[in-house]
Write a protein that holds these residues in place. Structure first.
Motif, PDB file in Angstrom:
ATOM      1  N   UNK A  21       2.754  -7.987  -2.288  1.00 27.66           N
ATOM      2  CA  UNK A  21       3.057  -6.636  -1.785  1.00 27.66           C
ATOM      3  C   UNK A  21       2.081  -6.098  -0.733  1.00 27.66           C
ATOM      4  N   UNK A  22       0.755  -6.259  -0.912  1.00 24.96           N
ATOM      5  CA  UNK A  22      -0.136  -5.711   0.136  1.00 24.96           C
ATOM      6  C   UNK A  22       0.181  -6.295   1.509  1.00 24.96           C
ATOM      7  N   UNK A  59      -3.925  -1.406   6.755  1.00 24.68           N
ATOM      8  CA  UNK A  59      -4.571  -1.864   5.518  1.00 24.68           C
ATOM      9  C   UNK A  59      -3.671  -1.517   4.344  1.00 24.68           C
ATOM     10  N   UNK A  60      -3.664  -2.368   3.329  1.00 24.11           N
ATOM     11  CA  UNK A  60      -2.981  -2.016   2.071  1.00 24.11           C
ATOM     12  C   UNK A  60      -3.805  -2.558   0.905  1.00 24.11           C
ATOM     13  N   UNK A  61      -3.907  -1.743  -0.132  1.00 27.39           N
ATOM     14  CA  UNK A  61      -4.680  -2.115  -1.334  1.00 27.39           C
ATOM     15  C   UNK A  61      -3.716  -2.224  -2.513  1.00 27.39           C
ATOM     16  N   UNK A  62      -3.891  -3.288  -3.312  1.00 27.04           N
ATOM     17  CA  UNK A  62      -3.067  -3.460  -4.508  1.00 27.04           C
ATOM     18  C   UNK A  62      -3.890  -3.279  -5.766  1.00 27.04           C
ATOM     19  N   UNK A  99      -0.500   3.439  -8.507  1.00 26.84           N
ATOM     20  CA  UNK A  99       0.841   3.097  -9.010  1.00 26.84           C
ATOM     21  C   UNK A  99       1.641   2.217  -8.038  1.00 26.84           C
ATOM     22  N   UNK A 100       1.371   2.366  -6.741  1.00 28.52           N
ATOM     23  CA  UNK A 100       2.003   1.493  -5.739  1.00 28.52           C
ATOM     24  C   UNK A 100       0.881   1.067  -4.781  1.00 28.52           C
ATOM     25  N   UNK A 101       1.247   0.288  -3.753  1.00 28.14           N
ATOM     26  CA  UNK A 101       0.231  -0.110  -2.776  1.00 28.14           C
ATOM     27  C   UNK A 101      -0.315   1.154  -2.098  1.00 28.14           C
ATOM     28  N   UNK A 102      -1.613   1.150  -1.811  1.00 30.97           N
ATOM     29  CA  UNK A 102      -2.201   2.297  -1.097  1.00 30.97           C
ATOM     30  C   UNK A 102      -2.298   1.937   0.374  1.00 30.97           C
ATOM     31  N   UNK A 103      -1.597   2.715   1.190  1.00 28.68           N
ATOM     32  CA  UNK A 103      -1.688   2.534   2.646  1.00 28.68           C
ATOM     33  C   UNK A 103      -1.687   3.924   3.280  1.00 28.68           C
ATOM     34  N   UNK A 104      -2.432   4.112   4.351  1.00 32.29           N
ATOM     35  CA  UNK A 104      -2.443   5.413   5.018  1.00 32.29           C
ATOM     36  C   UNK A 104      -2.401   5.222   6.530  1.00 32.29           C
TER      37      UNK A 104
END
Ligand SMILES: Cc1cc2nc3c(=O)[nH]c(=O)nc-3n(C[C@H](O)[C@H](O)[C@H](O)COP(=O)(O)OP(=O)(O)OC[C@H]3O[C@@H](n4cnc5c(N)ncnc54)[C@H](O)[C@@H]3O)c2cc1C
Length: 289
Positions: free
Chosen positions: A124-125, A214-217, A221-226
């Protein structure tokens, strides 16, 4: 005597979709999440209340092909099949190599990883930083949604009862000259569920950052992306100044809220997540892969 379970295994996708339009079923691709979710006491068959719809054999869901610069991946391709396919980008193969052991990789599918929507799903990330789009098919036709809109929370996806995830689309992947990484921290290198995972994507043009994601797994609750935080880095010169790195790390510090569970602690997860980001941003150069 064991309870009987109703199951369907149609030869074609259109027959499958037609049945799904009439009846709510448990879709089963590789079954590696479904069987765990419904597992029963030892020696007792799994209890699945809805009829099962097998889809893993459908050739329409197993194609991998390129259209212009986009890569289309059939949702029912197994991990082992994707590892063998020359069109699959190396970073995605690297992520797949960390998933489970060969027996599970022979059954588990990319579509299953997405629809299971685990915060620790290892593909997912990367799919988030590739801006993956999902093609959902039903008797009413196709619709395409961004992965970040499809995944709503742990095991919660925005799928209608009559839809099947048919394809994962990685847009523009063949034209982008990007450096992409996937990092997973678990108890060991493979066959372990992630405590934290991270995907980074960066494209440089004339020493300036042209695009960055960037994405954090496993830290929410879901992937963190900003996208807002990512924008702060556009146009910056590589290597990045310490102050720029610190600004981005601080911004993520404020939006990453992991939990303690049996696999790790919130403190460890946050520290490692920010370290992975800092390390990615501190490189002197980025080679496309
Ligand atoms: C021992 C073990 C180790 C594992 N290790 C890892 C790991 O290291 N990393 C990791 O990320 N995962 C891991 N998993 C989880 C699992 O293998 C993956 O999530 C896998 O990708 C699931 O794919 P599947 O085809 O087996 O999905 P299934 O179990 O068949 O389905 C999962 C969910 O998705 C739905 N679904 C599946 N395909 C579709 C579709 N095309 N359209 C609509 N809905 C669909 C199903 O209804 C179900 O809700 C592990 C599992 C086991 C049992």
């Amino acid at each position: 005597m064991a309870e009987k379970i109703m199951a369907y295994r149609f030869n074609r996708l259109d027959q499958t979709l037609s049945q799904l339009n009439q009846e709510d079923c448990t879709i089963m691709a590789g079954g590696t999440d479904v069987m765990v979710l419904h597992k029963n006491r030892r020696g007792v068959p799994p209890k699945i209340s809805k009829p099962i719809m097998f889809i893993d054999h459908l050739s329409e869901l197993k194609q991998v092909y390129q259209i212009q610069n986009d890569l289309h991946i059939g949702a029912c391709c197994t991990y082992s099949e994707l590892l063998e396919n020359p069109l699959i980008p190396l970073p995605l193969k690297n992520a797949i190599q960390t998933i489970a052991a060969p027996a599970i990789r022979n059954r588990g599918t990319l579509g299953g990883n997405i629809c299971n929507a685990s915060p620790a799903g290892d593909t997912l990330p990367l799919l988030y930083v590739y801006n993956a789009k999902l093609l959902l098919r039903s008797v009413n036709g196709d619709r395409v949604v961004a992965i970040s809109d499809f995944i709503q929370g742990p095991r919660r996806v925005e799928r209608n009862q009559n839809e099947i995830l048919a394809e994962i689309i990685l847009p523009s992947i063949f034209e982008e000259d990007a450096h992409v990484v996937f990092e997973k921290v678990g108890n060991r290198n493979a066959d372990a569920i992630a405590k934290v995972s991270f995907a980074g994507y960066i494209r440089i043009k004339d020493t300036q950052i042209d695009d960055v994601r960037f994405a954090f797994g496993a830290v929410g609750p879901t992937m963190v992306r900003s996208v807002d935080i990512e924008k702060k880095l556009l146009g910056k010169i590589i290597p990045l100044a310490k102050a720029d790195i610190a600004q981005v790390v601080t911004a993520f510090d404020q939006i990453i809220h992991p939990i303690d569970d049996q696999r790790s602690t919130a403190t460890y997860r946050k520290t490692v997540a920010l370290n992975l980001l800092r390390y990615f941003l501190s490189k002197n150069q980025y080679q496309s892969n």
